[in-house]
Design a protein around this motif. Structure first.
Motif, short mmCIF file in Angstrom:
data_model
loop_
_atom_site.label_atom_id
_atom_site.label_comp_id
_atom_site.label_asym_id
_atom_site.label_seq_id
_atom_site.Cartn_x
_atom_site.Cartn_y
_atom_site.Cartn_z
N TYR A 86 30.92 43.65 33.59
CA TYR A 86 29.75 44.30 33.02
C TYR A 86 28.50 43.46 33.30
O TYR A 86 28.55 42.23 33.26
CB TYR A 86 29.86 44.40 31.49
CG TYR A 86 31.14 44.96 30.92
CD1 TYR A 86 32.26 44.15 30.73
CD2 TYR A 86 31.22 46.29 30.51
CE1 TYR A 86 33.42 44.66 30.18
CE2 TYR A 86 32.39 46.80 29.94
CZ TYR A 86 33.48 45.97 29.78
OH TYR A 86 34.63 46.48 29.21
N TYR A 141 24.64 43.25 31.59
CA TYR A 141 23.80 43.69 30.48
C TYR A 141 22.40 43.09 30.61
O TYR A 141 22.23 42.00 31.16
CB TYR A 141 24.37 43.21 29.13
CG TYR A 141 25.64 43.90 28.71
CD1 TYR A 141 26.87 43.44 29.12
CD2 TYR A 141 25.58 45.01 27.87
CE1 TYR A 141 28.03 44.07 28.73
CE2 TYR A 141 26.75 45.66 27.47
CZ TYR A 141 27.96 45.17 27.91
OH TYR A 141 29.11 45.81 27.51
N GLN A 164 28.80 48.88 34.86
CA GLN A 164 30.16 48.46 34.61
C GLN A 164 31.00 48.75 35.84
O GLN A 164 30.97 49.86 36.38
CB GLN A 164 30.72 49.19 33.39
CG GLN A 164 32.16 48.86 33.06
CD GLN A 164 32.69 49.64 31.88
OE1 GLN A 164 31.94 50.20 31.10
NE2 GLN A 164 34.01 49.70 31.75
N VAL A 204 32.03 52.21 37.24
CA VAL A 204 32.49 53.09 36.17
C VAL A 204 31.31 53.77 35.49
O VAL A 204 31.35 54.96 35.16
CB VAL A 204 33.31 52.31 35.14
CG1 VAL A 204 33.65 53.19 33.93
CG2 VAL A 204 34.58 51.75 35.76
N ASP A 205 30.26 52.99 35.26
CA ASP A 205 29.09 53.52 34.55
C ASP A 205 27.85 52.78 35.01
O ASP A 205 27.78 51.56 34.90
CB ASP A 205 29.28 53.35 33.04
CG ASP A 205 28.14 53.94 32.21
OD1 ASP A 205 28.22 53.87 30.96
OD2 ASP A 205 27.18 54.48 32.79
N THR A 214 42.24 44.27 32.46
CA THR A 214 42.62 45.67 32.34
C THR A 214 43.45 45.87 31.08
O THR A 214 44.29 45.04 30.75
CB THR A 214 43.46 46.09 33.56
OG1 THR A 214 42.69 45.86 34.73
CG2 THR A 214 43.85 47.55 33.48
N GLY A 215 43.14 46.93 30.39
CA GLY A 215 43.92 47.25 29.20
C GLY A 215 43.38 46.65 27.93
O GLY A 215 43.92 46.85 26.87
N THR A 216 42.29 45.91 28.01
CA THR A 216 41.71 45.30 26.82
C THR A 216 40.93 46.33 26.02
O THR A 216 40.03 46.98 26.55
CB THR A 216 40.77 44.15 27.21
OG1 THR A 216 41.52 43.20 27.94
CG2 THR A 216 40.18 43.49 25.99
N ARG A 217 41.23 46.45 24.74
CA ARG A 217 40.49 47.41 23.93
C ARG A 217 39.20 46.83 23.37
O ARG A 217 38.29 47.54 23.06
CB ARG A 217 41.37 47.92 22.79
CG ARG A 217 42.43 48.91 23.21
CD ARG A 217 43.13 49.46 22.00
NE ARG A 217 43.88 48.41 21.33
CZ ARG A 217 45.18 48.21 21.53
NH1 ARG A 217 45.83 48.94 22.39
NH2 ARG A 217 45.81 47.25 20.86
N GLY A 218 39.13 45.53 23.22
CA GLY A 218 37.96 45.00 22.56
C GLY A 218 37.40 43.71 23.13
O GLY A 218 36.22 43.49 23.05
N GLU A 219 38.24 42.87 23.68
CA GLU A 219 37.76 41.54 23.98
C GLU A 219 37.21 41.42 25.40
O GLU A 219 37.95 41.55 26.38
CB GLU A 219 38.87 40.51 23.78
CG GLU A 219 38.39 39.08 23.95
CD GLU A 219 39.35 38.06 23.40
OE1 GLU A 219 40.48 38.45 23.02
OE2 GLU A 219 38.98 36.88 23.32
N ALA A 220 35.92 41.20 25.48
CA ALA A 220 35.27 40.87 26.73
C ALA A 220 34.68 39.48 26.60
O ALA A 220 34.29 39.06 25.52
CB ALA A 220 34.17 41.88 27.06
N PHE A 250 31.81 36.75 27.79
CA PHE A 250 30.45 36.73 28.32
C PHE A 250 30.10 35.38 28.91
O PHE A 250 30.54 34.33 28.42
CB PHE A 250 29.44 37.04 27.21
CG PHE A 250 29.36 38.50 26.86
CD1 PHE A 250 30.31 39.10 26.07
CD2 PHE A 250 28.31 39.27 27.35
CE1 PHE A 250 30.25 40.44 25.76
CE2 PHE A 250 28.23 40.62 27.03
CZ PHE A 250 29.20 41.20 26.24
N GLY A 251 29.26 35.42 29.94
CA GLY A 251 28.65 34.21 30.44
C GLY A 251 27.44 33.85 29.58
O GLY A 251 27.10 34.56 28.63
#
Lengths: 112, 114
Positions: free
Chosen positions: B33, B35, B48, B55-56, B97-103, B105-106
């Motif tokens: 991502y 931002y 993204q 994706v977006d 892949t498959g993570t519902r919540g945890e990203a 960040f730098g």
């Protein structure tokens, strides 16, 4: 994506418990509730995620009522270092794109 | 485990100049991502990627911003030409892949356009 609403700011004192409530009235069945923390000059950091009832880790607890239309992040015995912006996000698992959209967040200020 | 690396940390340019930011995600993370975070606001998703596919990018100002992800690993975000309102912190994040919540960040790149 479900829209979230949370208070703009909260003040607290060291040693107190801080509870931040987030509203997400149009949350969908496949959505998870996720909270991030951001300190000044740093990127957000994942702190906790849940689907229902209660989730606890070493940083915080997350309470989610049965209707899942709101959630409460609880920070026990805060210290000055917990001063940060806290973001509530709702993430869908309905598709595989794992969108991650932030709102304005809640600025928590902890005073001595 | 190494975190998300971004460079440069700070950049000052004049309006109408061009600038590029670089991001190296955590090894093996398929989702990346970018931002934009303006002072006092939450991060706004610009683009993204899933591997090297977009994706977006619905909030990416495509007349001046561009991004690419080479071989599904590193990514660059470019602004050309920059405007005063582009002054912000640009954050890169990645998640497996498959993570519902945890990203993850730098630390971001703080851009000042003068």
């Amino acid at each position: 994506l479900a829209k979230t609403t949370q208070p703009i700011s909260m003040d607290s004192y060291e040693g107190q418990e801080v509870n931040i409530t987030c509203s997400h009235n149009n949350i969908a069945t496949n959505d998870y509730i996720t909270w991030y923390q951001q300190f000044p000059s740093q990127g957000p950091r994942f702190i906790i995620q849940g689907y229902k009832t209660k989730v606890t880790n070493e940083v915080a607890s997350l309470f989610i009522p049965a209707d899942r239309k709101s959630s409460t992040l609880s920070l026990p015995r805060v210290s000055l270092s917990d001063t940060a912006v806290y973001y509530c996000l709702v993430r869908t698992t309905e598709t595989n794109d794992y969108k991650l959209s932030f709102g304005a967040g809640t600025t928590v200020t902890v005073r001595a | 485990e190494a975190g998300v690396a971004q460079s440069p940390r700070y950049k000052i340019i004049e309006k109408r100049q061009s600038v590029a930011f670089w991001c190296n995600p955590i090894s093996g993370h398929a989702t990346l991502y970018w931002y934009q975070q303006i002072l006092g606001q939450g991060p706004k998703l610009l683009i993204q990627f899933q591997n090297n596919g977009v994706v977006d990018d619905s909030q990416l100002p495509k007349d001046r911003f561009s991004a690419e992800r080479l071989k599904g690993v590193d990514s660059t975000l470019k602004i050309q030409p920059a405007k005063l309102e582009d002054s912000a912190v640009y954050l890169c994040a990645s998640s497996p892949t498959g993570t519902r919540g945890e990203a993850f960040f730098g630390q971001g790149t703080r851009l000042t356009v003068v």
